[in-house]
Design an enzyme around this catalytic site. Structure first.
Site, PDB file in Angstrom:
ATOM      1  N   TYR A   1      -0.070  40.474   9.996  1.00 24.89           N
ATOM      2  CA  TYR A   1       0.913  39.729   9.202  1.00 24.89           C
ATOM      3  C   TYR A   1       0.811  40.022   7.707  1.00 24.89           C
ATOM      4  CZ  TYR A   1       2.830  36.743  12.882  1.00 24.89           C
ATOM      5  OH  TYR A   1       3.508  36.268  13.992  1.00 24.89           O
TER       6      TYR A   1
ATOM      7  N   ASP B   1      -3.044  32.426  18.346  1.00 23.97           N
ATOM      8  CA  ASP B   1      -3.471  33.479  19.275  1.00 23.97           C
ATOM      9  C   ASP B   1      -3.429  34.870  18.658  1.00 23.97           C
ATOM     10  OD1 ASP B   1      -0.767  33.787  19.093  1.00 23.97           O
ATOM     11  OD2 ASP B   1      -0.376  33.856  21.240  1.00 23.97           O
TER      12      ASP B   1
END
Length: 446
Positions: free
Chosen positions: A268, A173
C-alpha cells in the site's frame, strides 16, 4: 483443544462478501476450534439474507451440529457470544464509489483506506464499530471483538481512545497475504513457518527480518525477487487471473522497495510514495470499486442465490477459506485455546518501537493467548520510516479528533497533512465535496 468448550461466534456484517469464507474457515478448523453457534448480524436485512440462506445450507451439510441464526436484532446477535468477528462496510459500495472518485476529480489518489477516501471511510466507520463493541459488552461482557472493519488504522485509533479498556483486537489480513507470497518465493509450503520482524501502521509498514522455522535468513532470497518483480513472483498459481489493479500494485512494490532495499515494504505504500503514478494510471470513471462490483460482489451473490435455488452447497466454489477468513479464525483460536501464536496486529505502541510515539496505534508482531496480546519489541526504526509514520499517524489522530470534536478545522488539517494531497487548497475542495457526499454518515462539522 479444550475437552468440552465449544465457542459461539457473531459475524457483524453478515451480508459481507467475505462471510462465506469465514464460515468455511470455521468449519475447516472445527477440530482445533470447535463451534457451537454462528450468528450473523447486519442492519441490511435483504443483503444479509441472501448470504445467510446459502451459509445455512452449507452448515446443514458440512456441520449440522452448529446452531445457525441470522438477525438484525442486536440483543439476539450478541447474547451468549464468545467472539464477535466484525467486518462492516458503512455505506456499502455506493459510498466506496465516492471515496475513490471524488479525490480523483482533483488529481488525488482515490483509495478506500489511503488519503482522503480512507479518511472519509474512517469517519463513517467509527460510530458503528463503537456501537457493535458496546452491544457486545452489554450482552456478552466476556467476549472478544476481532475487528477487520476498514480503515483499520483510524478505527483502531478511535476504539483505543474511546473504549481503551474494551476487549477488542484490530487486525488486517494484508501482512498475512504478503507472508504467503514470501513463502511461495522461498518454496516454503506454509507461511506459519516464517518468523518475522515488522513495524509500521496499518497499510503502512515494513518487514525488517524474516527467517524460516530452522532459523535460516530468508531476506536475501526475498530481496532478489522483490527487486526484480515486486510481489508478483509470490502470487500463487490460482491467482493468475487476479484483478488487474492488484497485479499492478504488486509489481509497483519493486519501486517502493528501491527507496529502502534494507526492508521489504507493504504494497500500500505505493499510494503515498508514488501518488502521481497512481493517479496517472487510474481511470476516474472505473476504479477498484467497479472491479469488485463486476468481480467478487457479482460472483458471491450469484453463487449464494444458486446454492439457495439448488438447496445444496455441493460443488459450489463459494465456501473457500482465504487469507481474511483463515487469519481471523487463527486469532480467535489463539485467544480461546491459549496457543501463544505470533500475529501481526494493531496495538498501542507503548515502547515496542522505541523511537516512536508511545500512544500511536502501530502494526507489529505480538504473541496472543487467553489473556490478550504481548508486544514483540521491534527496537528503533530508521529515520526514513519514522518520518513517514509520524506524518501518517498525525493524519489518523487528527481525523479521530475531528470526529470526536465535530471539527471542520481538524479534518481539513488531516486531509492537508496526507502525503497523497498536494496542497491545503486541494484538501479543502475534496473535503467540501466529501462533506456533501457523507451527509447522514459523518458527525456535523463546525
Amino acid at each position: 483443544m479444550s475437552d468440552s468448550k465449544r465457542y459461539a461466534i457473531a459475524v457483524a456484517g453478515g451480508g459481507s462478501t467475505y462471510t462465506p469464507g469465514i464460515v468455511a474457515s470455521l468449519v475447516t478448523e472445527e477440530e482445533r476450534f470447535p463451534i457451537r453457534k454462528i450468528v450473523f448480524y447486519d442492519n441490511n436485512a435483504e443483503r444479509q439474507e441472501t448470504v445467510a440462506k446459502a451459509c445455512e445450507i452449507f452448515l446443514q451439510e458440512a456441520a449440522p451440529e452448529i446452531e445457525f441464526i441470522y438477525t438484525t436484532d442486536p440483543e439476539t446477535a450478541f447474547t451468549d457470544i464468545d467472539f464477535v468477528m466484525a467486518q462492516i462496510r458503512v455505506g456499502l459500495y455506493d459510498m466506496r464509489d465516492k471515496d475513490e472518485k471524488i479525490p480523483l476529480k482533483y488529481g488525488v489518489v482515490g483509495q478506500e483506506t489511503c488519503g482522503p477516501g480512507g479518511i472519509a471511510y474512517g469517519l463513517r466507520s467509527i460510530g458503528p464499530v463503537i456501537e457493535i463493541l458496546d452491544y457486545m459488552e452489554k450482552y456478552s461482557p466476556n467476549a472478544w471483538m476481532l475487528n477487520y472493519s476498514n480503515p483499520a488504522a483510524i478505527v483502531a485509533e478511535a476504539t483505543n481512545r474511546l473504549r481503551p479498556n474494551s476487549k477488542i483486537i484490530n487486525i488486517c489480513d494484508m501482512p498475512v497475504g504478503s507472508l504467503r507470497r514470501f513463502a511461495n518465493m522461498c518454496g516454503i509450503d506454509d507461511w506459519h513457518k516464517l518468523q518475522v520482524s515488522y513495524y509500521g501502521l496499518n497499510h503502512f509498514g515494513w518487514w525488517s527480518a524474516m527467517y524460516d522455522d530452522k532459523g535460516n535468513d530468508l531476506m536475501p532470497e526475498i530481496r532478489k525477487h522483490v527487486a526484480k518483480n515486486g510481489f508478483i513472483d509470490g502470487m500463487p498459481a490460482d491467482t493468475q487471473h487476479a484483478d488487474k489493479s492488484w497485479y499492478e500494485t504488486f509489481l509497483k512494490v519493486r519501486d517502493v522497495y528501491a527507496l529502502d532495499p534494507d526492508t521489504i515494504p507493504n504494497s500500500y505504500l505505493k499510494y503515498y510514495l508514488y501518488p502521481d503514478y497512481v493517479v496517472e494510471h487510474s481511470d476516474p470513471n472505473h476504479t477498484r470499486v467497479d472491479e469488485i462490483r463486476e468481480g467478487r460482489e457479482k460472483f458471491i451473490f450469484t453463487a449464494c442465490r444458486e446454492v439457495a435455488e439448488k438447496g445444496t452447497a455441493e460443488g459450489s466454489r463459494l465456501f473457500t477459506p482465504f487469507n481474511h477468513s483463515d487469519y481471523i479464525v487463527d486469532l480467535a483460536c489463539a485467544l480461546a485455546e491459549n496457543t501463544l501464536g505470533r500475529f501481526i496486529i494493531i496495538v498501542p505502541n507503548e515502547g515496542a518501537i522505541e523511537n516512536f510515539d508511545r500512544d500511536a496505534m502501530v502494526e507489529i508482531p505480538c504473541i496472543v493467548g487467553k489473556n490478550g496480546y504481548e508486544r514483540i519489541v521491534q527496537g528503533a526504526i530508521p529515520r526514513f520510516q519514522k518520518g513517514l509514520m509520524e506524518q501518517q499517524v498525525a493524519v489518523e489522530k487528527l481525523a479521530v479528533d475531528a470526529w470526536i470534536e465535530g471539527s471542520y478545522q481538524k479534518l481539513w488539517q488531516a486531509f492537508t497533512l496526507s502525503k497523497t494531497v498536494p496542497s491545503a487548497s486541494v484538501a479543502k475542495q475534496i473535503l467540501d465535496d466529501m462533506i456533501e457526499a457523507n451527509k447522514g454518515y459523518w458527525p456535523e462539522l463546525k
